[in-house]
Design an enzyme around this catalytic site. Structure first.
Site, PDB file in Angstrom:
ATOM      1  CG  ASP A 128       7.211   8.042  29.151  1.00 37.75           C
ATOM      2  OD1 ASP A 128       7.744   7.277  28.325  1.00 37.75           O
ATOM      3  OD2 ASP A 128       6.070   7.840  29.605  1.00 37.75           O
ATOM      4  CG  ASP A 129      11.984   6.293  25.767  1.00 44.05           C
ATOM      5  OD1 ASP A 129      13.150   6.197  26.189  1.00 44.05           O
ATOM      6  OD2 ASP A 129      11.533   5.596  24.832  1.00 44.05           O
ATOM      7  CE  LYS A 168       4.553   4.673  29.825  1.00 47.15           C
ATOM      8  NZ  LYS A 168       4.222   5.928  29.105  1.00 47.15           N
ATOM      9  CG  ASP A 197       6.741   1.288  26.513  1.00 47.80           C
ATOM     10  OD1 ASP A 197       5.845   0.567  26.027  1.00 47.80           O
ATOM     11  OD2 ASP A 197       6.804   2.510  26.286  1.00 47.80           O
ATOM     12  NE  ARG A 231      -1.555   2.102  27.741  1.00 46.84           N
ATOM     13  CZ  ARG A 231      -0.664   2.521  26.837  1.00 46.84           C
ATOM     14  NH1 ARG A 231       0.468   3.082  27.229  1.00 46.84           N
ATOM     15  NH2 ARG A 231      -0.902   2.399  25.554  1.00 46.84           N
ATOM     16  CG  ASP A 287       1.160   4.321  23.089  1.00 49.04           C
ATOM     17  OD1 ASP A 287       1.025   3.457  23.969  1.00 49.04           O
ATOM     18  OD2 ASP A 287       2.273   4.690  22.665  1.00 49.04           O
ATOM     19  CD  GLN A 301     -14.387  -9.321  33.848  1.00 51.01           C
ATOM     20  OE1 GLN A 301     -14.958  -8.251  33.724  1.00 51.01           O
ATOM     21  NE2 GLN A 301     -14.115 -10.105  32.833  1.00 51.01           N
TER      22      GLN A 301
END
EC number: 3.2.1.22
Length: 471
Positions: free
Chosen positions: A72-73, A147, A149, A205, A209, A251
């Site tokens: 990650d970061d 990923k 952001d 997402r 968070d 859906q």
């Protein structure tokens, strides 16, 4: 108490906003793996990633499907004179290519992170306006997953069109490199991502968070209930908060593009065992990615046995790829210490004609709960085969690895052969088609037409079943 129903909205929108196949051939089932952020935040290094990967492999989790190792970061030290990103040489002395090669040599896939903004969320260089050179950097370093952001986006949000084009720029740049790279949007559901994400990404997402709380409200996560179009997603969102926001979105997800409810908090913080089981079950059922957020080098036995529950993972990896639907939701009077209390029933179809069913108790006390075939097969007409058949009930948690066995595996740093399912040797799709008993749980009874499925569900817990047509 009173109920909320979403079946009409879900059924109507399905015909309008269908889900396209994978735009890049990836993400045919929800991704599984590990991400550094939830536990380590900026305390990342080459050694952390390689040690974590070795541990995941030794514990048998890689062969259960957890193959993405995602950095990650906080990995960058800036840009070079040509404008390309540079890895922090103190944290990653051998460079990102070395990390990628080590992971690939051990049958893992390598994930990295950036942001569709001037900076990342931790203040490192972002990729807004530099999509092509950054995509090439990731491809050159043999990255398999990005990923992406939403911090420091210079105000480029507010309508679906604006956000779509900001994220499409990186999608196009990744595709231009010629390297298959799984594209995971992390824009917190801003600007109705679930309507446009599947055309340019493999997952997105859909909320702020997550935090390791089951129901606790937090002013930093200001939207609650079913506010799926939250204007300020925030962070420190509880498990139930995120789940309720996700309820109407199923859906808009499917094979190739998934609603991402954020990393798993199993083994993080102080969730109870029942809360961790409910969390893992519901993420599996709605086809969210299953990304471990815990420190796998210090997992407790009960959390390990949840992450390794093949019968639940098989629900998530079901090839049909249809997220379950929340059929009903009631508020209840026995609220917890935060004033929260509700119960829910979810149901969804599986590839081989089976059905998955969850009775979720968000109240503060154990309670009897029940459902019927009419509720489980809510889309079926009276007199249909589903409603006139008898179904065998399989408890998806009944054959869970016991704590003694899990502790021995953790202490010996080696998964005993035959205890865990090996999806490398036999995929979940193949195992399901061959009726591998490890993927179905334990039969506990049958449900005939007009009968009622009764059970007792613990506080903040779940009853989780696979229904199979009786022989």
């Amino acid at each position: 108490m009173f109920a909320f129903y979403f079946l009409t909205a879900c059924t109507t929108l399905k015909g309008v906003f269908g889900v396209s196949p994978s735009y890049n051939g990836l993400g045919l089932t929800p991704q599984m793996g590990w991400d550094s952020w939830n536990t380590f935040a900026c305390d990342v290094s080459e050694q952390l990633l390689l040690d974590t990967a070795d541990r995941i492999s030794d514990l048998g989790l890689k062969d259960m499907g957890y193959k993405y190792v995602i950095l990650d970061d906080c990995w960058s030290s800036g840009r070079d004179s040509d404008g390309f990103l540079v890895a922090d040489k103190h944290k990653f002395p051998n460079g990102m290519g070395h990390v990628a090669d080590h992971l690939h040599n051990n049958s893992f896939l390598f994930g990295m992170y950036s942001s569709a903004g001037e900076y990342t969320c931790a203040g490192y260089p972002g990729s807004l306006g530099r999509e092509e050179e950054d995509a090439q950097f990731f491809a050159n370093n043999r990255v398999d997953y990005l990923k992406y952001d939403n911090c420091y986006n210079k105000g480029q949000f507010g309508t679906p069109d604006v956000s779509y084009h900001r994220y499409k720029a990186m999608s196009d740049a990744l595709n231009k490199t010629g390297r298959p790279i799984f594209y995971s949007l992390c824009n917190w559901g801003q600007d109705l991502t679930f309507y446009w994400g599947s055309g340019i990404a493999n997952s997105w997402r859909m909320s702020g968070d997550i935090t390791a709380e089951f129901t606790r409200p937090d002013s930093r996560c200001p939207c609650d209930g079913d506010e799926y179009d939250c204007k300020y997603a925030g962070f420190h969102c509880s498990i139930m908060n995120i789940l309720n926001k996700a309820a109407p979105m199923g859906q808009n997800a499917g094979v190739g593009g998934w609603n991402d409810l954020d990393n798993l908090e199993v083994g993080v913080g102080n969730l109870t065992d029942d809360e961790e089981k409910a969390h893992f079950s519901m993420w599996a059922m709605v086809k969210s990615p299953l990304i471990i957020g815990a420190d796998v080098n210090h997992l407790k036995a009960s959390s390990y046995s949840i992450y390794s529950q093949a019968s639940v993972i098989a629900i998530n990896q079901d090839p049909k790829g249809i997220p379950a639907t929340r059929v009903w939701r009631y508020y209840v009077s026995d609220t917890d210490e935060y004033g929260q209390g509700e119960i829910q029933m979810w149901s969804g179809p599986l590839d081989n004609g089976d059905q998955v069913v969850a009775l979720l108790n968000g109240g503060s006390v154990a309670r009897p709960m029940n459902t019927t075939l009419e509720e489980i097969f809510f889309d079926s007409n009276l007199g249909s085969k589903e409603l006139t058949s008898t179904w065998d009930i399989y408890d998806l948690w009944a054959n869970r690895v016991d704590n003694s066995t899990a502790s021995a595996i953790l202490e010996q740093n080696k998964a005993a052969t035959g205890i865990l399912y090996n999806a490398t040797e036999q995929s979940y799709k193949d195992g399901l088609s061959k009726n591998d008993t490890r993927l179905f749980g334990q039969k506990i009874g049958s449900l005939s037409p007009n009968a009622i499925l009764n059970t007792t569900v613990p506080a903040h817990g779940i009853a989780f079943y696979r229904l199979r047509p009786s022989a």
